[in-house]
Design an enzyme around this catalytic site. Structure first.
Site, mmCIF file in Angstrom:
data_model
loop_
_atom_site.group_PDB
_atom_site.id
_atom_site.type_symbol
_atom_site.label_atom_id
_atom_site.label_comp_id
_atom_site.label_asym_id
_atom_site.label_seq_id
_atom_site.Cartn_x
_atom_site.Cartn_y
_atom_site.Cartn_z
ATOM 1 N N LYS A 32 4.202 9.398 -10.357
ATOM 2 C CA LYS A 32 4.412 8.217 -11.198
ATOM 3 C C LYS A 32 3.710 8.503 -12.521
ATOM 4 O O LYS A 32 2.758 7.814 -12.906
ATOM 5 C CB LYS A 32 3.836 6.978 -10.477
ATOM 6 C CG LYS A 32 4.191 5.639 -11.113
ATOM 7 C CD LYS A 32 5.627 5.210 -10.957
ATOM 8 C CE LYS A 32 5.897 3.958 -11.779
ATOM 9 N NZ LYS A 32 7.339 3.592 -11.792
ATOM 10 N N ASP A 84 9.488 5.621 -7.427
ATOM 11 C CA ASP A 84 10.506 4.561 -7.282
ATOM 12 C C ASP A 84 11.915 5.168 -7.327
ATOM 13 O O ASP A 84 12.798 4.778 -6.557
ATOM 14 C CB ASP A 84 10.326 3.452 -8.341
ATOM 15 C CG ASP A 84 10.060 3.971 -9.749
ATOM 16 O OD1 ASP A 84 9.827 5.191 -9.910
ATOM 17 O OD2 ASP A 84 10.085 3.170 -10.692
ATOM 18 N N ASP A 92 2.981 8.117 2.421
ATOM 19 C CA ASP A 92 3.029 7.144 3.518
ATOM 20 C C ASP A 92 4.294 6.292 3.395
ATOM 21 O O ASP A 92 5.031 6.104 4.367
ATOM 22 C CB ASP A 92 1.785 6.252 3.468
ATOM 23 C CG ASP A 92 1.817 5.174 4.526
ATOM 24 O OD1 ASP A 92 2.098 5.508 5.697
ATOM 25 O OD2 ASP A 92 1.587 3.995 4.189
ATOM 26 N N ASP A 113 8.258 6.457 5.706
ATOM 27 C CA ASP A 113 8.858 5.391 6.523
ATOM 28 C C ASP A 113 10.330 5.230 6.142
ATOM 29 O O ASP A 113 11.192 5.044 7.014
ATOM 30 C CB ASP A 113 8.112 4.056 6.341
ATOM 31 C CG ASP A 113 7.059 3.835 7.426
ATOM 32 O OD1 ASP A 113 6.490 4.836 7.898
ATOM 33 O OD2 ASP A 113 6.803 2.668 7.798
ATOM 34 N N TYR A 158 -6.447 6.592 -0.012
ATOM 35 C CA TYR A 158 -6.978 6.597 1.350
ATOM 36 C C TYR A 158 -8.445 7.026 1.409
ATOM 37 O O TYR A 158 -9.072 6.929 2.460
ATOM 38 C CB TYR A 158 -6.148 7.527 2.244
ATOM 39 C CG TYR A 158 -4.868 6.888 2.728
ATOM 40 C CD1 TYR A 158 -3.830 6.618 1.841
ATOM 41 C CD2 TYR A 158 -4.691 6.567 4.074
ATOM 42 C CE1 TYR A 158 -2.654 6.038 2.281
ATOM 43 C CE2 TYR A 158 -3.517 5.984 4.522
ATOM 44 C CZ TYR A 158 -2.501 5.724 3.626
ATOM 45 O OH TYR A 158 -1.338 5.143 4.068
HETATM 46 C C1 IPM Z 1 0.920 6.706 9.114
HETATM 47 C C2 IPM Z 1 0.330 5.354 9.347
HETATM 48 C C3 IPM Z 1 -1.141 5.405 8.970
HETATM 49 C C4 IPM Z 1 -1.232 5.768 7.506
HETATM 50 C C5 IPM Z 1 -1.925 4.106 9.273
HETATM 51 C C6 IPM Z 1 -1.781 3.686 10.710
HETATM 52 C C7 IPM Z 1 -3.375 4.232 8.900
HETATM 53 O O1 IPM Z 1 1.007 4.375 8.640
HETATM 54 O O2 IPM Z 1 0.529 7.653 9.802
HETATM 55 O O3 IPM Z 1 1.789 6.839 8.243
HETATM 56 O O4 IPM Z 1 -1.163 4.878 6.640
HETATM 57 O O5 IPM Z 1 -1.361 6.960 7.222
HETATM 58 MN MN MN Z 2 2.705 5.129 7.537
#
Ligand code: IPM
Ligand code: MN
Length: 354
Positions: free
Chosen positions: A190, A223, A247, A251, A138
């Site tokens: 990793k 993984d 990140d 999710d 990032y």
């Molecule tokens: C998150 C989002 C952000 C990230 C994006 C929107 C830049 O996916 O907060 O996880 O990748 O950090």
């Molecule tokens: Mn995200």
């Protein structure tokens, strides 16, 4: 005189304003009840503001935000603005500018919430991901050579500094100790392929671990973590990882805890200004319909109060969220809650009042 906190509110795009409004209602209720006050100042950042004024994030706005005790953010991302402009220009910019080096994302399955994991319940899914939030892929290091030609080269480097890695790992150990559950910290990396970056992570992790003999340590490749999060989520207490892996796995974490509708997050600078936001995006297709779930934003407000040191008020919010999920809400997903966005907010307000 009761304590007053200055909260900068960035409702942002899409459904951001709808969920933030419910969070503010809940915050005002607990502030009243627990004897502190909150002064909210709204900042119109986001896609519409950018299209109308050209401002993404001005120095004046940053200066104004600096004077606050916390930032409360809804969502950033607009269907008519090229992807990346607002995300990088507002969200990542704020995380970097205020050096919010920890992205804290609890993965907790509450009673009454469906998880897609067969045979797993609230006793199995309760861990926290500490994601490094200012470095790695990032950092924006890299560039193009001969862009748009057949000889094009694109390089995107992962930046990992000893200081950045160590402060994040140290935070994770401290957090794990304070959380006082299984007292187990798992490094997610990793090391078998990313032999430079995760060598630094692993060495730092092992060194810092010596200062925390009460914390059990563990390592897993990213993984494999994805596999275990699905198969044996009960193995995890606190996971620490870099920005990109964090990140991705959060999710996945949001899904196993029931969905984006309840996934909360905090961007923390333990020595500075922190920012609180639901993990989910601006959800353009649900915008303005009043059907988005505000609980992720409400739980993010809970994380805000925890970070500000208002622990009792924070626990009251969680108790309200728990009750709504157990007794009222049909499903976490937008449009299937059995209630409107506002009704869910009203129910939490009612529960934290009593
Ligand atoms: C998150 C989002 C952000 C990230 C994006 C929107 C830049 O996916 O907060 O996880 O990748 O950090
Ligand atoms: Mn995200």
């Amino acid at each position: 005189m009761s304590k007053e906190y200055k909260i900068a509110v960035v409702p942002g795009d899409g459904t951001g304003p709808e969920v933030v409004a419910e969070g503010i209602k809940v915050l005002e209720t607990v502030a009243d009840k627990y004897g502190f006050s909150l002064k909210f100042t709204h900042y119109p950042l986001g896609g519409d503001h950018y299209r109308a004024t050209g401002e993404i994030l001005s120095d004046e706005t940053v200066a104004a935000l600096t004077a606050s005790d916390a930032i409360y953010l809804g969502a950033i991302g607009h269907p008519d603005v090229k992807p990346g402009i607002l995300e990088k220009g507002i969200l990542l910019n704020l995380r970097f500018h205020f050096d919010q080096y920890v992205n804290l994302r609890p993965v907790k399955l509450y009673e009454g919430v469906d998880t897609p994991l067969k045979d797993k319940g609230p006793e199995d899914i309760d861990f926290v991901v500490v994601r490094e939030n200012t470095e790695g892929l990032y950092a924006g290091a890299g560039g193009f050579l001969k862009r748009g030609t057949p000889d094009e080269v694109a390089v995107q480097e992962s930046i990992n500094t000893r200081k950045g890695v160590e402060r994040c790992i140290r935070y994770a150990f401290e957090y794990c100790r304070k959380r006082d559950k299984a007292k187990k910290l798992t490094l997610c990396g990793k090391t078998n392929v990313l032999t430079f970056a995760f060598d630094l992570w692993e060495r730092t992790f092992n060194e810092v671990a010596k200062e925390y003999p009460d914390i059990e340590t563990d390592y897993a490749h990213v993984d494999a973590i994805c596999m275990w999060m699905v198969k044996n989520p009960e193995w995890f207490d606190v996971i620490v990882t870099d920005n990109m892996f964090g990140d991705i796995i959060t999710d996945l974490g949001a899904m196993i805890q029931g969905g984006m509708g309840i996934a909360a997050g905090a961007n923390i600078n333990p020595e500075g200004l922190s920012m609180f936001e639901p993990i989910g995006g601006s959800a353009p297709k649900y915008t303005g319909k009043g059907i988005i779930n505000p609980l992720a934003a409400i739980s993010s407000a809970q994380l805000m109060l925890e970070t500000l040191g208002e622990e009792k008020a924070a626990s009251a919010i969680e108790a309200g969220v728990i009750k709504v999920l157990r007794d009222d809400i049909k499903e976490v997903a937008a449009g299937r809650m059995g209630f409107t966005t506002k009704e869910i907010g009203d129910l939490v307000v009612e529960y934290v009042q009593n």
